[in-house]
Scaffold this motif. Sequence first.
Motif, PDB file in Angstrom:
ATOM      1  N   LEU A 297       0.829  -1.211   0.000  1.00 52.04           N
ATOM      2  CA  LEU A 297       0.000   0.000   0.000  1.00 52.04           C
ATOM      3  C   LEU A 297       0.861   1.259   0.000  1.00 52.04           C
ATOM      4  O   LEU A 297       0.552   2.232  -0.711  1.00 52.04           O
ATOM      5  CB  LEU A 297      -0.922  -0.011   1.223  1.00 52.04           C
ATOM      6  N   VAL A 298       1.933   1.253   0.794  1.00 54.47           N
ATOM      7  CA  VAL A 298       2.818   2.421   0.827  1.00 54.47           C
ATOM      8  C   VAL A 298       3.489   2.620  -0.529  1.00 54.47           C
ATOM      9  O   VAL A 298       3.631   3.770  -0.991  1.00 54.47           O
ATOM     10  CB  VAL A 298       3.877   2.266   1.945  1.00 54.47           C
ATOM     11  N   TYR A 299       3.876   1.532  -1.181  1.00 55.77           N
ATOM     12  CA  TYR A 299       4.494   1.669  -2.505  1.00 55.77           C
ATOM     13  C   TYR A 299       3.492   2.268  -3.498  1.00 55.77           C
ATOM     14  O   TYR A 299       3.853   3.116  -4.330  1.00 55.77           O
ATOM     15  CB  TYR A 299       4.990   0.314  -2.999  1.00 55.77           C
TER      16      TYR A 299
ATOM     17  N   LEU B 137       1.557   7.371  -6.430  1.00 53.54           N
ATOM     18  CA  LEU B 137       0.519   8.384  -6.637  1.00 53.54           C
ATOM     19  C   LEU B 137       0.950   9.772  -6.145  1.00 53.54           C
ATOM     20  O   LEU B 137       0.662  10.780  -6.786  1.00 53.54           O
ATOM     21  CB  LEU B 137      -0.769   7.957  -5.914  1.00 53.54           C
ATOM     22  N   ASP B 138       1.617   9.814  -4.995  1.00 54.02           N
ATOM     23  CA  ASP B 138       2.005  11.100  -4.402  1.00 54.02           C
ATOM     24  C   ASP B 138       3.302  10.908  -3.615  1.00 54.02           C
ATOM     25  O   ASP B 138       3.295  10.821  -2.382  1.00 54.02           O
ATOM     26  CB  ASP B 138       0.879  11.593  -3.481  1.00 54.02           C
ATOM     27  N   PRO B 139       4.433  10.814  -4.301  1.00 51.97           N
ATOM     28  CA  PRO B 139       5.698  10.488  -3.629  1.00 51.97           C
ATOM     29  C   PRO B 139       6.111  11.488  -2.564  1.00 51.97           C
ATOM     30  O   PRO B 139       6.660  11.094  -1.531  1.00 51.97           O
ATOM     31  CB  PRO B 139       6.708  10.456  -4.776  1.00 51.97           C
ATOM     32  N   TRP B 140       5.846  12.768  -2.783  1.00 56.89           N
ATOM     33  CA  TRP B 140       6.322  13.771  -1.834  1.00 56.89           C
ATOM     34  C   TRP B 140       5.584  13.687  -0.505  1.00 56.89           C
ATOM     35  O   TRP B 140       6.179  13.865   0.574  1.00 56.89           O
ATOM     36  CB  TRP B 140       6.211  15.164  -2.445  1.00 56.89           C
ATOM     37  N   SER B 141       4.293  13.434  -0.548  1.00 54.78           N
ATOM     38  CA  SER B 141       3.551  13.322   0.723  1.00 54.78           C
ATOM     39  C   SER B 141       3.951  12.039   1.462  1.00 54.78           C
ATOM     40  O   SER B 141       4.007  12.028   2.701  1.00 54.78           O
ATOM     41  CB  SER B 141       2.042  13.340   0.460  1.00 54.78           C
TER      42      SER B 141
END
Length: 282
Positions: free
Chosen positions: A109-111, A116-120
Motif C-alpha cells: 500500500l505504501v508503494y 501516486l504522491d511520492p512527496w507526501s
Amino acid sequence: MIKLAEFASSAAALSLADYCKNQQLDVSVVVHSAQKAELWCAPEHAEQVMAELERFLSDPDAQRYQAAAWDRAQVPASDLGSASLSGYWQQLWAQGGWFTHLVWLSALLVYGWQQLDPWSALAALQLQPQLGVSPQQGWRWFTPGWLHFSASHLIFNLIWVWYLLGPLELKLGRFVAISLSLIVLLLSNLLQFVVVDANFGGMSGLVYGLFGFYWICGWLKPSWGLQISHGLVGFMLIWLLIGFFDLLWISMANWAHLAGLVAGMLCAAVLVILSKALTVQR
C-alpha cells in the motif's frame, strides 16, 4: 491454519492431503523439496486430521490413499488453473501469521502511495533532518522501512521478509516477531540516520536483522527450527562487504544493514539465554 507434521517425503504428504480433502477436511501441504514437506490444517479439523495421520503412518500404502490421489487427479481441465492458483495462495498465506501479512500488505500500500504522491509519502514516513535524534521523530524511527524506490527493491525485500519473518512468527509467536522487527527497524534506521543522512528507505535493515537472528538461533538453539544455510550466511556477509566498498552501481544503506544484522544477532542471543534460564528455573 496450523502445522501438524513434517514429512521426509513430499509425495507421502500429498497422498495424505488428497485423502483428507476427499473427506472434506481443510488441509494443505507446503513442499520445500522432494525430501521435505509440511502438513497444515484448519484448527477445527486438527483432531480428525491427526487421527488420519496416525492411520496413514501405520499403513501408508493402503488402497484408500491411492484411490484418493486418483480421484484428485480427475479434475476437469478447465479447473486446473484456478485450483492450482488457489492452492498456491493458500499455502503462501499459511506460511506466516497476521503480523507478517500486515507487513507485506502495508508495504504494498505504501508503494502504491509513493507512485501516486511520492512527496507526501516521503514527508510522512521519512526521517526529518531538522528534528535530529529526538522523540519528535515519533513513528519515523520505524517507517523508512516501508519506503521503496523501485519495484525490484520492494519485491526483493518482501520475498526475504516472507521467507524469514513468516516462519519465525509461526514458531516463536507474534510477540517475538513484532518485538524483534521493531527493535531492528529502530536501531538500523537510527544508525543510518546518524552516520549518513535521512535519504534512505527499504526493509533491508529488517531483512539483515532476520538473517542475524536465524544465524544465531540455528547455532545456539537448533531445536527452534530457525536455520539458514552456510551459503546464505556467506551471501549475506559478502553482500554487506560489497556495499561498504561501494562496488555496485546502486546506493545502499550499509549502516542500516550492519545495525540490523548486529541487532538481530543480539536479540537472538538474549532470547536463547532467557529461554535457558527459564528452563533451569523450572
